[in-house]
Write a protein that holds these residues in place. Sequence first.
Motif, mmCIF file in Angstrom:
data_model
loop_
_atom_site.group_PDB
_atom_site.id
_atom_site.type_symbol
_atom_site.label_atom_id
_atom_site.label_comp_id
_atom_site.label_asym_id
_atom_site.label_seq_id
_atom_site.Cartn_x
_atom_site.Cartn_y
_atom_site.Cartn_z
ATOM 1 N N ALA A 111 0.828 -1.215 0.000
ATOM 2 C CA ALA A 111 0.000 0.000 0.000
ATOM 3 C C ALA A 111 0.858 1.259 0.000
ATOM 4 O O ALA A 111 0.483 2.267 -0.609
ATOM 5 N N ARG A 112 1.991 1.223 0.685
ATOM 6 C CA ARG A 112 2.892 2.389 0.680
ATOM 7 C C ARG A 112 3.362 2.694 -0.735
ATOM 8 O O ARG A 112 3.414 3.853 -1.160
ATOM 9 N N THR A 113 3.702 1.652 -1.466
ATOM 10 C CA THR A 113 4.171 1.855 -2.837
ATOM 11 C C THR A 113 3.050 2.364 -3.726
ATOM 12 O O THR A 113 3.252 3.295 -4.524
ATOM 13 N N VAL A 114 1.856 1.770 -3.610
ATOM 14 C CA VAL A 114 0.715 2.241 -4.403
ATOM 15 C C VAL A 114 0.438 3.711 -4.106
ATOM 16 O O VAL A 114 0.225 4.525 -5.007
ATOM 17 N N ALA A 115 0.435 4.068 -2.817
ATOM 18 C CA ALA A 115 0.159 5.450 -2.424
ATOM 19 C C ALA A 115 1.215 6.399 -2.972
ATOM 20 O O ALA A 115 0.895 7.496 -3.460
ATOM 21 N N TRP A 116 2.457 5.976 -2.901
ATOM 22 C CA TRP A 116 3.536 6.852 -3.369
ATOM 23 C C TRP A 116 3.472 7.052 -4.882
ATOM 24 O O TRP A 116 3.598 8.175 -5.379
ATOM 25 N N VAL A 117 3.264 5.971 -5.627
ATOM 26 C CA VAL A 117 3.139 6.079 -7.082
ATOM 27 C C VAL A 117 1.940 6.955 -7.440
ATOM 28 O O VAL A 117 2.022 7.822 -8.321
ATOM 29 N N ALA A 118 0.828 6.752 -6.733
ATOM 30 C CA ALA A 118 -0.380 7.532 -7.018
ATOM 31 C C ALA A 118 -0.157 9.011 -6.713
ATOM 32 O O ALA A 118 -0.520 9.882 -7.522
ATOM 33 N N ASP A 119 0.422 9.318 -5.560
ATOM 34 C CA ASP A 119 0.633 10.722 -5.187
ATOM 35 C C ASP A 119 1.565 11.410 -6.177
ATOM 36 O O ASP A 119 1.336 12.567 -6.562
ATOM 37 N N GLU A 120 2.600 10.692 -6.574
ATOM 38 C CA GLU A 120 3.552 11.283 -7.522
ATOM 39 C C GLU A 120 2.891 11.505 -8.869
ATOM 40 O O GLU A 120 3.065 12.560 -9.500
ATOM 41 N N ALA A 121 2.093 10.538 -9.327
ATOM 42 C CA ALA A 121 1.447 10.652 -10.641
ATOM 43 C C ALA A 121 0.399 11.766 -10.641
ATOM 44 O O ALA A 121 0.364 12.594 -11.562
ATOM 45 N N TRP A 122 -0.449 11.808 -9.616
ATOM 46 C CA TRP A 122 -1.473 12.849 -9.564
ATOM 47 C C TRP A 122 -0.848 14.226 -9.359
ATOM 48 O O TRP A 122 -1.419 15.239 -9.784
#
Length: 775
Positions: free
Chosen positions: A274-285
């Motif tokens: 979940a940390r990785t998903v959140a980080w990728v999502a935050d960076e992309a958005w």
Amino acid sequence: MTTTAASREIDQAWKAREAALADRSIGGREYCHRLAIATDAWIAALAQQARDDHPRAPKFVLVAVGGYGRGELSPQSDIDLVLIHQSKQSMESVASAIWYPIWDAGLKLGHAVRTFDDHLELAKDDLDTATALLTARPIWGDEKMGEAVVEAGLKNWTKRKKRWRLELARRVLERQTNAGDVAYILEPDLKNGHGGIRDAHSLWWAECGGLVLSKEDNAALNECYDVLLSARVALHLATERTGDTLRLEDQDAAAAAAGAESADAFMADIAAAARTVAWVADEAWGRVDKGKGGAPREVAPGVMYIDGEMELAIDADPSIDPTYMLRIATAAARQQARIGRKSLDRLAEVLPEWPSRWPAGAIDKLVALLLEGHAAIDVLEALDQKGLISRMLPEWEPLRSKPQRNAYHRFTVDRHLWEAAANASELVDMVGRPDLLVLGALFHDVGKGYPGDHTEVGMAMMQELGPRMGLSEADTAIIITMIEQHLLLPDVAMRRDLSDPATITHVAERVGSQDVLELLHALTIADSKATGPSAWGSWKEQLVQELVERVSHVVGGGDVADATWTLFPDAETLALMATGDPHVVVDGTRLLVVYRDSPGIFSRIAGVVSLHGLDVLAARAHSDEPQLGRVSMGASEFRVQMPRTGVEWEPVVDDLEKALHGRLAIESRLVERAKTYRRRRTLQAADPGPPRLTFHDHASDDASVIEVRCQTKIGILYRIAKALAEVGLDIRHATVQTIGSEIIDTFYVRDWNGDQITDPGHRAEIERAVLHSIG
């Protein structure tokens, strides 16, 4: 196809679906795909029978949408279907022939019947319909119509991609705010939480609208998505019910269903994914519709602010000076900006393991980053995603994503330490050494990643870590003391009599100096607030403050006798006792009862409080010294937790007056209440274990201190207090603490002659009576 043949095909397809549902040899996407394929065959058979039963019905296509459309059907997922047609005739009879068998099978169905044009018109303005069409999949029916639905759905999305992208970004933020972080909270929402399954879906939908994800990010996203989806499948299999929140009481069973080594390992894998998903999502958005940030400018030596992000200057060389990592991190926290991906990748590529002794000034740079408070947490997360914190501190690696599955802690160990340090940064005015405060907060639980008692392990680690970071021997010793004593103040404040000289002397000896006392006070606040809402409140804050003031007097050279004034009984209580009559006084959350003293009165008051469903935070009791020819008076003070609905005090007072005169059947009433009482859900990682009673010798100069730990239940304080009275004990002071489903009650007692309990035989009977009362 005859009706009999159609029914046979439906039955066979249903059995195949049941087999797929029961197959535990696979998990995650593979399980969901196999279940979806089996479900396809069953629904196609239902659709064929519906067509056979309605041969004159217009052409239609049955389309799977949402998760079912993706071919990802979890065991308890809804089956989302849309019947699309191009006719003015009603299709309800055909649709009902398909929907009702699904309902009859006990499955949840999301369904709609629309014309082709109506469905596409809805998709133009409704985000849920538009995203559902991106994964639409024809199950049965007119092939051309099915292809047209899928093609039109993609065209609709790309034509309005900017609008959808902005709406999707807003929806993502709203959902994450409501559901919290999957990685860090005790009971994560696997689907809707920040870093959850829906975040991955949103990124893939946005990709269809032009958002660019690197191959590396997409690979990481897919890998982590499989972990989260596997956890959701395991949750559904374990509980056999719908839901996406992985509750504490279900985690062991879900871990077993997932084939995990343990629930802790299971939750750690979820947190890491979940940390990785959140980080990728935050960076992309964060890149969506990002404007220019003006001309690049240098904000620190070797650190540039470019288009709203922090980047390393071209001539900055982290391979030579690893403190560039802290320098760019502090600048990013200060500007509340992200570290640019190029710089993060560059750091990950060239930054070496830090030397056995940190470079000069590195510890100051770490302190500077921590003093940025909560703004530093996202930056630390970015560094940790690239494994950079572990290069600086190898001791950090076992803490990463480590769960704390207990009633108090809401965060993983690593996030708890970041939160504690951030909280500490807001309390620097309380101490003379802000640097030691934030460092102590960061490392107070560092031993939790290793076997053994985490406090002892942490102290040993800091003995080696302090000099390596560049701390002096004296500063290292202070942080070691902070690690050793980080629970001292809250434990004593909540479980001991603060007017007892032994209590104050004990804490003063452990603390040793005013500077350490200040640091521990601030650390207690920072740590408690980082732990969770149940770990800090006004009553605990008041008790800790009172303890600190008393100990401060002693470590400052004052006489302990001057620091052990009693707050109970106060002047009001003494005046009421002097009347010789019973009194009940309610003041906010304080309940004061004055009575003619006799054995068991305290337990009766506790029983009435339990009867009315009030949670006791603390209780104090006082009895006059017996005097010839004079009625002995007593007083008890209860601090209660005020329910959200408030308290109707009149019936409480009425029952107390009856109880004081022996006119209330407390025991039988408690039994009746227990039968009808619906236990409130509590957070507890595991059973607290068998009840236990401990005598704490030397904890008081004039009383025996008994600590009782057991599982909470209706009337438990009443039963314990009654048992103590039955074996000839007078309760002088009591504190009550509830952690999840475990209570920790402490009683200062004397026998009816006013003496401490030293006789081994009497102690054995006390233990026997109390443990029997607990049951």
